[in-house]
Design an enzyme around this catalytic site. Structure first.
Site, PDB file in Angstrom:
ATOM      1  N   GLY A  24       0.806  -1.226   0.000  1.00 20.82           N
ATOM      2  CA  GLY A  24       0.000   0.000   0.000  1.00 20.82           C
ATOM      3  C   GLY A  24       0.836   1.272   0.000  1.00 20.82           C
ATOM      4  O   GLY A  24       0.294   2.365  -0.114  1.00 20.82           O
ATOM      5  N   ALA A  27       5.819   4.391  -2.674  1.00 15.78           N
ATOM      6  CA  ALA A  27       7.259   4.688  -2.770  1.00 15.78           C
ATOM      7  C   ALA A  27       8.078   3.435  -2.457  1.00 15.78           C
ATOM      8  O   ALA A  27       9.064   3.140  -3.138  1.00 15.78           O
ATOM      9  CB  ALA A  27       7.625   5.814  -1.809  1.00 15.78           C
ATOM     10  N   GLU A 173      -1.473   1.487  14.037  1.00 13.11           N
ATOM     11  CA  GLU A 173      -0.254   2.043  13.439  1.00 13.11           C
ATOM     12  C   GLU A 173       0.216   3.293  14.172  1.00 13.11           C
ATOM     13  O   GLU A 173       0.998   4.086  13.654  1.00 13.11           O
ATOM     14  CB  GLU A 173      -0.507   2.322  11.951  1.00 13.11           C
ATOM     15  CG  GLU A 173      -0.919   1.086  11.162  1.00 13.11           C
ATOM     16  CD  GLU A 173       0.247   0.292  10.561  1.00 13.11           C
ATOM     17  OE1 GLU A 173       1.214   0.908  10.096  1.00 13.11           O
ATOM     18  OE2 GLU A 173       0.182  -0.956  10.562  1.00 13.11           O
ATOM     19  N   HIS A 241      -1.236   5.686   5.575  1.00 14.97           N
ATOM     20  CA  HIS A 241      -1.504   6.265   6.893  1.00 14.97           C
ATOM     21  C   HIS A 241      -2.184   7.602   6.645  1.00 14.97           C
ATOM     22  O   HIS A 241      -1.885   8.283   5.660  1.00 14.97           O
ATOM     23  CB  HIS A 241      -0.208   6.523   7.682  1.00 14.97           C
ATOM     24  CG  HIS A 241       0.514   5.286   8.110  1.00 14.97           C
ATOM     25  ND1 HIS A 241       1.886   5.146   8.017  1.00 14.97           N
ATOM     26  CD2 HIS A 241       0.059   4.133   8.651  1.00 14.97           C
ATOM     27  CE1 HIS A 241       2.239   3.958   8.490  1.00 14.97           C
ATOM     28  NE2 HIS A 241       1.146   3.324   8.873  1.00 14.97           N
ATOM     29  N   CYS A 358       6.567  11.353   9.328  1.00 15.64           N
ATOM     30  CA  CYS A 358       6.695   9.923   9.686  1.00 15.64           C
ATOM     31  C   CYS A 358       7.867   9.708  10.632  1.00 15.64           C
ATOM     32  O   CYS A 358       7.875   8.758  11.401  1.00 15.64           O
ATOM     33  CB  CYS A 358       6.968   9.075   8.451  1.00 15.64           C
ATOM     34  SG  CYS A 358       5.704   9.175   7.195  1.00 15.64           S
TER      35      CYS A 358
HETATM   36  O1  SUG Z   1       5.136   1.443   7.153  1.00 10.69           O
HETATM   37  N1  SUG Z   1       7.812   2.046   4.979  1.00 10.69           N
HETATM   38  C1  SUG Z   1       6.977   2.492   6.074  1.00 10.69           C
HETATM   39  C2  SUG Z   1       6.792   3.984   6.014  1.00 10.69           C
HETATM   40  C3  SUG Z   1       6.081   4.507   7.226  1.00 10.69           C
HETATM   41  C4  SUG Z   1       5.734   5.946   7.098  1.00 10.69           C
HETATM   42  N2  SUG Z   1       5.111   6.407   8.272  1.00 10.69           N
HETATM   43  C5  SUG Z   1       4.079   7.274   8.345  1.00 10.69           C
HETATM   44  N3  SUG Z   1       3.334   7.544   7.315  1.00 10.69           N
HETATM   45  N4  SUG Z   1       3.800   7.777   9.484  1.00 10.69           N
HETATM   46  C6  SUG Z   1       5.623   1.799   6.081  1.00 10.69           C
HETATM   47  O2  SUG Z   1       5.038   1.656   4.994  1.00 10.69           O
HETATM   48  C7  SUG Z   1       9.174   0.458   3.759  1.00 10.69           C
HETATM   49  C8  SUG Z   1      10.209  -0.610   4.054  1.00 10.69           C
HETATM   50  C9  SUG Z   1      10.727  -1.309   2.839  1.00 10.69           C
HETATM   51  O3  SUG Z   1       9.996  -1.425   1.861  1.00 10.69           O
HETATM   52  O4  SUG Z   1      11.875  -1.788   2.886  1.00 10.69           O
HETATM   53  C10 SUG Z   1       8.333   0.822   4.941  1.00 10.69           C
HETATM   54  O5  SUG Z   1       8.165   0.021   5.841  1.00 10.69           O
END
Ligand code: SUG
Length: 434
Positions: A24, A27, A173, A241, A358
Site C-alpha cells: 500500500g 514509494a 499504526e 496512513h 513519519c
Molecule cells: O510502514 N515504509 C513504512 C513507512 C512509514 C511511514 N510512516 C508514516 N506515514 N507515518 C511503512 O510503509 C518500507 C520498508 C521497505 O519497503 O523496505 C516501509 O516500511
C-alpha cells in the site's frame, strides 16, 4: 506549568534498505531492490533534528532497534550460529531475511500513540506502542519499541500500556493516524483518530476498534474524541496512513479535500470536539491526491514556534511540484496561523514512503515531565554533532539487498549500535549486548 511538544525522531539505523516490504506504500514498491545509502539517510535525519532545534523546538530521539533481529528467524525455525541462521535464511527465505533487517523503526510516528497529561484522568502521560500488525517487518518492532519507551519515559509520571492484542483484528499504526488539537499545549486536548476500511487496491492498516481501544486505555474524554473514516480513495491512492493526507497541530487541521470518506461529517465532528479548529484544506482541483502522495505535502511537521508562529517543515519533494508549491505559498499568504515553510532533504526516507512527519513521535510534556525523562534522548547541537560523527564512522554509504546475505554485515550493524550505547553511556541495552 508550561507544556511544550517534544519531537522524538527515529535515529535511522545502519541497515536502512529498500526491500519493498510495505503493502500500500507506493514509494516502497517503486524503489524495491534499489541501492540505499544508510549514512546519508541517518545524516538527513540528524540534519532535520538540527533544523527543528534551530527553529526553537525541543528535540529528542528514539534509538534504532537491533537489526537484524535473528531471534525472529530462530522463532521461525532457523537454528545454529548467527552466521548459519543468516546463510540458511538467505538461501531458503530471502524475504524473511529482509524483514528482520528492516530499519523501519525510524518512522517513529508509528512507534506509539501518546496522550499528554492534561488529557488523561490520572494526570499522567500515557503511551500505547503500536502493534503494526499489518506488515511483518513492522509487527516485529513493537516489543523493542515498548522497551525503548519504558527506558526513556521512566518513573511514575508515565504510564506504559502494552501494544494491543489480536494482531490484524486490532491493527494499530500509532500516531500516524492520530492528531491532537489544543489552543495551548497545556490545555485539555481533543483527539482525532482516523481509521481505515479496505479499499479496492489496498487493505487498511488502522482498525476502528484499535483506535477505540487506545482512546479507552488512555482515558480520553468521549466528548473530545473523534473517530473518522479515512477516504478509501485516499488509501487506494497510496495514503497508507492518514498522515500522508492530513496533519493537526494546536488549532489547525491541514488536510486534503479527499482525506476523509465523509468530508462534511468529519469536519463537523472535529468542530464539535474542538470548536476553535481552523481547517486549512487543499482542494482536489488544486492539488490532486496523486500530487499529495508523491510530494508528501501533508506529511510535513506542523510545529508551533516559541514566538507564536506556526511552521510547516516539508520534504523537498513538495517544493519541486509546482501545484503543491503554489498551494504552500497561498497558505502562507492567507490569514491563518501557518506563516513559515521550511523545506528539507529526507530523500532516503522518502524513497521508502517516510516524510518528515513519519520520522517523529510527538510528545507534549510539562517542564517537570521533560526533566523526568532519560536526558540522553534529548539532543542539543553538540549531541547531534556527536551522532553525526558516529554515523560517518560506522554506517555504509551503499547497501544492496545482496549485502544482507553477508554475516559480516550483521557484525558491522551491531558495532554501530554498540558505539551508540557507548556514546550515550546507556550500558547494555540491546539484546546482543546482554
Ligand atoms: O510502514 N515504509 C513504512 C513507512 C512509514 C511511514 N510512516 C508514516 N506515514 N507515518 C511503512 O510503509 C518500507 C520498508 C521497505 O519497503 O523496505 C516501509 O516500511
Amino acid at each position: 506549568m508550561t507544556f511544550a511538544e517534544v519531537n522524538f525522531d527515529g535515529l535511522i539505523g545502519p541497515t536502512h534498505n529498500y526491500a519493498g516490504l510495505a503493502l500500500g506504500n507506493v514509494a516502497s514498491a517503486k524503489n524495491a531492490g534499489a541501492v540505499s545509502n544508510p549514512r546519508a539517510a541517518a545524516l538527513q535525519g540528524l540534519a532535520k533534528m538540527r533544523a527543528l532545534l534551530r527553529l526553537g523546538c525541543a528535540q529528542g530521539f528514539l534509538p534504532p532497534l537491533q537489526r537484524p533481529d535473528l531471534s525472529v528467524l530462530r522463532a521461525l525455525g532457523f537454528a545454529g550460529s548467527d552466521a548459519a541462521v543468516i546463510e540458511a535464511a538467505s538461501k531458503t527465505a530471502p524475504d524473511l531475511l529482509a524483514n528482520v533487517y528492516s530499519a523501519s523503526s525510524m518512522w517513529t510516528a508509528n512507534a506509539a500513540t501518546v496522550a499528554p497529561s492534561p488529557d488523561t484522568p490520572d494526570g499522567k502521560v500515557h503511551f500505547t506502542p503500536a502493534n503494526l500488525a499489518s506488515n511483518f517487518h513492522r509487527a516485529i518492532e513493537a516489543e523493542g519499541t515498548a522497551r525503548a519507551l519504558k527506558r526513556i519515559f521512566r518513573g511514575d509520571r508515565f504510564v506504559h500500556h502494552p501494544p494491543l492484542p489480536g494482531g490484524a483484528h486490532f491493527g494499530d499504526e500509532g500516531a500516524a493516524n492520530h492528531g491532537r488539537f489544543a489552543r495551548e499545549p497545556g490545555d485539555a486536548g481533543a483527539h482525532l483518530f482516523v481509521y481505515g476500511e479496505d479499499g479496492v487496491r489496498f487493505p487498511a492498516r488502522q482498525k476502528r476498534r484499535a483506535s477505540e481501544a487506545v482512546a479507552r486505555a488512555h482515558g480520553l474524554a468521549p466528548e473530545k474524541t473523534v473517530f473518522v473514516l479515512q477516504a478509501k480513495k485516499a488509501l487506494d491512492a497510496g495514503a497508507f496512513h492518514n498522515d500522508v493526507v492530513s496533519v493537526a497541530n494546536g488549532s489547525v487541521l491541514f488536510t486534503h479535500e479527499e482525506a476523509f470518506e465523509d468530508r462534511e461529517a468529519a469536519h463537523a465532528a472535529i468542530r464539535k470536539a474542538a470548536p476553535f479548529v481552523d481547517i486549512i484544506e487543499a482542494k482536489a482541483a488544486a492539488v490532486s491526491l496523486d500530487d499529495a502522495v508523491s510530494s508528501y505535502l501533508f506529511n510535513s511537521q506542523l510545529v508551533s514556534l516559541p514566538g507564536g508562529e506556526m511552521a510547516l517543515v516539508l520534504p523537498k519533494e513538495s517544493e519541486e511540484n509546482a501545484r503543491v508549491k503554489a498551494f504552500i505559498d497561498e497558505t502562507l499568504a492567507r490569514n491563518n496561523p501557518i506563516n513559515r515553510a521550511v523545506f528539507l532533504d529526507v530523500r532516503e526516507s522518502m524513497r521508502n514512503g517516510g516524510g518528515p512527519a513519519c520520522l517523529r513521535l510527538r510528545v507534549v510534556l510539562s517542564e517537570v515531565e521533560r526533566g523526568a525523562i532519560d536526558q540522553n534522548f534529548l539532543v542539543d547541537e553538540a549531541k547531534i554533532t556527536a551522532l553525526e560523527s558516529l554515523v560517518r564512522a560506522h554506517y555504509r554509504d551503499r547497501l544492496a539487498l545482496d549485502d544482507l546475505r553477508d554475516p559480516r554485515f550483521k557484525d558491522e550493524a551491531y558495532a554501530a549500535l554498540d558505539a551508540l550505547t557507548n556514546l550515550l553511556g546507556m550500558g547494555a541495552f540491546y539484546p546482543f549486548q546482554q
